[in-house]
Design a protein around this motif. Structure first.
Motif, PDB file in Angstrom:
ATOM      1  N   VAL A  39       0.863  -1.186   0.000  1.00 16.00           N
ATOM      2  CA  VAL A  39       0.000   0.000   0.000  1.00 16.00           C
ATOM      3  C   VAL A  39       0.897   1.232   0.000  1.00 16.00           C
ATOM      4  O   VAL A  39       1.765   1.384   0.867  1.00 16.00           O
ATOM      5  CB  VAL A  39      -0.946   0.021   1.213  1.00 16.00           C
ATOM      6  N   VAL A  40       0.685   2.102  -0.986  1.00 15.14           N
ATOM      7  CA  VAL A  40       1.486   3.317  -1.162  1.00 15.14           C
ATOM      8  C   VAL A  40       0.576   4.515  -0.927  1.00 15.14           C
ATOM      9  O   VAL A  40      -0.524   4.585  -1.473  1.00 15.14           O
ATOM     10  CB  VAL A  40       2.070   3.399  -2.590  1.00 15.14           C
ATOM     11  N   MET A  41       1.047   5.485  -0.132  1.00 11.77           N
ATOM     12  CA  MET A  41       0.253   6.683   0.121  1.00 11.77           C
ATOM     13  C   MET A  41       1.049   7.932  -0.233  1.00 11.77           C
ATOM     14  O   MET A  41       2.279   7.933  -0.200  1.00 11.77           O
ATOM     15  CB  MET A  41      -0.223   6.718   1.571  1.00 11.77           C
ATOM     16  N   GLY A  42       0.323   8.999  -0.590  1.00  9.59           N
ATOM     17  CA  GLY A  42       0.966  10.255  -0.946  1.00  9.59           C
ATOM     18  C   GLY A  42       0.022  11.417  -0.752  1.00  9.59           C
ATOM     19  O   GLY A  42      -1.149  11.236  -0.410  1.00  9.59           O
ATOM     20  N   GLY A  43       0.522  12.638  -0.983  1.00 14.42           N
ATOM     21  CA  GLY A  43      -0.269  13.844  -0.769  1.00 14.42           C
ATOM     22  C   GLY A  43       0.396  14.733   0.268  1.00 14.42           C
ATOM     23  O   GLY A  43       1.368  14.347   0.926  1.00 14.42           O
ATOM     24  N   LEU A  44      -0.147  15.945   0.441  1.00 13.60           N
ATOM     25  CA  LEU A  44       0.470  16.895   1.369  1.00 13.60           C
ATOM     26  C   LEU A  44       0.402  16.420   2.813  1.00 13.60           C
ATOM     27  O   LEU A  44       1.370  16.521   3.569  1.00 13.60           O
ATOM     28  CB  LEU A  44      -0.194  18.268   1.233  1.00 13.60           C
ATOM     29  N   SER A  45      -0.759  15.903   3.248  1.00 10.85           N
ATOM     30  CA  SER A  45      -0.848  15.407   4.626  1.00 10.85           C
ATOM     31  C   SER A  45       0.016  14.174   4.818  1.00 10.85           C
ATOM     32  O   SER A  45       0.632  13.992   5.873  1.00 10.85           O
ATOM     33  CB  SER A  45      -2.312  15.114   4.986  1.00 10.85           C
ATOM     34  N   LEU A  63       5.135   8.358  -0.469  1.00 12.34           N
ATOM     35  CA  LEU A  63       5.874   9.206  -1.396  1.00 12.34           C
ATOM     36  C   LEU A  63       5.603  10.657  -1.051  1.00 12.34           C
ATOM     37  O   LEU A  63       4.449  11.094  -1.014  1.00 12.34           O
ATOM     38  CB  LEU A  63       5.468   8.900  -2.842  1.00 12.34           C
ATOM     39  N   ARG A  64       6.663  11.413  -0.783  1.00  8.62           N
ATOM     40  CA  ARG A  64       6.551  12.765  -0.265  1.00  8.62           C
ATOM     41  C   ARG A  64       6.632  13.789  -1.392  1.00  8.62           C
ATOM     42  O   ARG A  64       7.251  13.567  -2.429  1.00  8.62           O
ATOM     43  CB  ARG A  64       7.649  13.041   0.766  1.00  8.62           C
ATOM     44  N   GLY A  65       6.001  14.946  -1.134  1.00  5.99           N
ATOM     45  CA  GLY A  65       6.067  16.044  -2.080  1.00  5.99           C
ATOM     46  C   GLY A  65       4.817  16.142  -2.936  1.00  5.99           C
ATOM     47  O   GLY A  65       3.875  15.368  -2.796  1.00  5.99           O
ATOM     48  N   ASP A  66       4.822  17.127  -3.845  1.00  5.32           N
ATOM     49  CA  ASP A  66       3.651  17.345  -4.696  1.00  5.32           C
ATOM     50  C   ASP A  66       3.862  16.854  -6.119  1.00  5.32           C
ATOM     51  O   ASP A  66       3.013  17.055  -6.984  1.00  5.32           O
ATOM     52  CB  ASP A  66       3.256  18.825  -4.705  1.00  5.32           C
ATOM     53  N   SER A  67       5.000  16.201  -6.382  1.00  3.19           N
ATOM     54  CA  SER A  67       5.296  15.678  -7.714  1.00  3.19           C
ATOM     55  C   SER A  67       5.945  14.310  -7.532  1.00  3.19           C
ATOM     56  O   SER A  67       7.131  14.225  -7.226  1.00  3.19           O
ATOM     57  CB  SER A  67       6.241  16.608  -8.475  1.00  3.19           C
ATOM     58  N   THR A  68       5.180  13.257  -7.716  1.00  2.99           N
ATOM     59  CA  THR A  68       5.695  11.923  -7.361  1.00  2.99           C
ATOM     60  C   THR A  68       5.541  10.894  -8.478  1.00  2.99           C
ATOM     61  O   THR A  68       5.699   9.698  -8.229  1.00  2.99           O
ATOM     62  CB  THR A  68       4.966  11.393  -6.105  1.00  2.99           C
TER      63      THR A  68
END
Length: 497
Positions: A39-45, A63-68
């Motif tokens: 399970v992979v999560m991303g987004g600002l929070s 995955l961190r940041g706004d461009s992944t």
């Protein structure tokens, strides 16, 4: 669905913090069904809480940041090949009991490295025989507004915003907004217009990049001669000559502006910079209405620094003043800043400085707030000027009065007016019933029977949600283009060569 499609990985967005409970529950369901699937999560929070988030048993990678996009591609290849994760940028992951944080080095200075193609959405529907899963929100099929994202990062410093300039500096390491090129933006709009008759919202104030940038987008739009309505978003009062430039370039357009408060001092506190006057804003609004602007929405907020209950009442008085300009294309909206002040914002990081008291700081504390039975108990903040109870009281009061004004000045129908009146009355009654019990958890016996009622009042209470929709058309979509894409897809499926 998950068991049937057997995915290589499951990706879940946790961008804005109101999804702190839902995103983790979706991840838990995915892990229960597919225990060996990452399970992979991303987004600002996700970025803000990445080290806490990856410790949940149902989350494997963040995955961190706004461009992944490229880091995600690298991660999927590594998972497929069993290769090392050490060099994948922006990745937070678990190695046994240890949390590993790879450097955030993927920071593109242009957004043109990805191609946003709406025709691929049509192909996905055909490939998976599934229309419902690609629709962005309930009701979109009847009201197909489309968003075109123009920029990542922000030039503004709103105190409570998790996407503000200061937040981006620390969270996504962007020191300035990074735009898509004008050619990319307009190409995306043109591709959408081939499929849909619906309006296209340009997300992000074009002027925060530069006037030259905004003018180039208008030039390309003028060349494209699109019939679709283009909706422009403004974070500040735009220059009058820019509105005239829009009107010359785009025959079918609308605009949205968010002054947040009528009170100049409150607005200045929230924006973190000198603010425009109401007189100046009204002058610009009038000029927009003198042009071919189809719709002008003005948004206000409750829960701002320096804002009292009397100030909120003054905002509703100001809404009536705007209605008295006499043009029904202009409408106003007000809502509480809720349920959370965004993590990473200056209000979240320095609450005392800006007059806030926070009730949650960690991801888990916010997740637990979201299972409270009333939104008063869900709020992660109160202010020096209003308690949580006062924030709720003045929100209901403001919503009721604004609903009355919208009906009086012809902004909504009698049916919409009566619907909001009924829902507000029932919401107040439900709130009183919940306040009468000391059992505050949603799973407590005293509140379990009210779950359905609580859920029912999560939508269209302070205003009718349909007010935010654009008028429907007889035919929302361009059938010939959809048929052409479908024919191409089936032809390639039959004969890949």
């Amino acid at each position: 669905l998950l068991a049937d499609i057997k995915p290589r990985a499951v990706g879940i967005d946790l961008h804005w913090l109101p999804h702190a409970h839902g995103a983790l529950e979706v991840a838990r369901v995915a892990k229960d069904v597919l225990p060996d699937t990452p399970v992979v999560m991303g987004g600002l929070s996700s970025t803000y809480f990445h080290e806490e988030l990856v410790k949940y048993s149902q989350v494997d990678y963040v995955l961190r940041g706004d461009s992944t996009e490229p880091p995600l591609h690298q991660l999927l290849l590594a998972l497929q090949n069993g290769s090392s994760l050490e060099h994948i940028p922006n990745l937070t992951w678990k190695s046994g009991a240890d949390v590993r944080v790879n450097p955030m080095t993927f920071l593109p200075m242009t957004l043109d490295y990805v191609d946003l193609r709406p025709d691929l959405m049509v192909e996905m529907v055909l490939r998976y025989r599934d229309l419902e899963s690609v629709l962005p929100f309930n009701g979109w099929w009847e009201h197909p507004i489309t968003a075109v994202f123009t920029v990542k990062g922000c030039a503004h410093e709103c105190i409570t915003c998790g996407g503000s300039g200061t937040t981006c500096t620390h969270l996504t390491l962007r020191k300035r907004p990074v735009p898509r090129s004008p050619a990319s933006v307009v190409r995306n709009i043109v591709d959408i217009s081939r499929l849909s008759h619906g309006p296209v919202l340009l997300v992000g104030d074009l002027l925060q990049v530069s006037r030259k940038y905004a003018d180039e987008i208008l030039r390309l739009l003028a060349e494209a001669k699109l019939p679709n309505e283009i909706v422009f978003e403004f974070f500040d009062v735009p220059p009058a000559d820019f509105l005239h430039a829009i009107d010359r370039s785009v025959p079918n357009w609308s605009m949205e502006i968010s002054p947040d408060s009528h009170d100049h001092e409150v607005r200045r506190e929230q924006d973190g910079e000198p603010s425009y006057s109401n007189a100046h804003m009204e002058s610009i609004l009038k000029q927009a209405l003198d042009l071919r602007c189809n719709r002008l929405d003005v948004f206000f907020m409750i829960g701002l620094p320096g804002q009292s209950a009397d100030s909120v009442r003054g905002t509703i008085d100001y809404c009536e003043h705007l209605f008295q300009l006499g043009d029904k294309r202009l409408s106003c909206f007000i809502s509480p800043m809720g349920p959370f002040i965004d993590p990473g914002s200056r209000g979240f990081e320095e609450p005392e400085r800006f007059g806030y008291r926070l009730f949650a700081k960690t991801l888990e504390e916010h997740r637990r707030l979201l299972v409270q039975p009333t939104w008063e108990r869900i709020l992660n903040y109160e202010t020096r000027w209003m308690t949580r109870k006062e924030l709720v009281d003045v929100t209901y009061e403001a919503a009721e009065r604004l609903n009355e004004l919208k009906f009086k000045y012809g902004r909504i129908s009698g049916r919409q007016f009566r619907t909001v009146v009924k829902r507000m009355r029932e919401a107040r009654e439900l709130r009183a019933r919940l306040d009468a019990t000391s059992e505050v958890q949603l799973d407590a016996p005293a509140t379990r029977a009210l779950r359905g009622e609580i859920s029912r009042f999560s939508v269209s209470t302070v205003c009718d949600k349909r007010e935010l929709f654009w008028p429907r058309r007889v035919f929302n979509f361009r059938i010939p283009e959809i048929a052409r894409i479908s024919w191409r897809y089936f032809r390639n499926a039959i004969s890949p060569s």
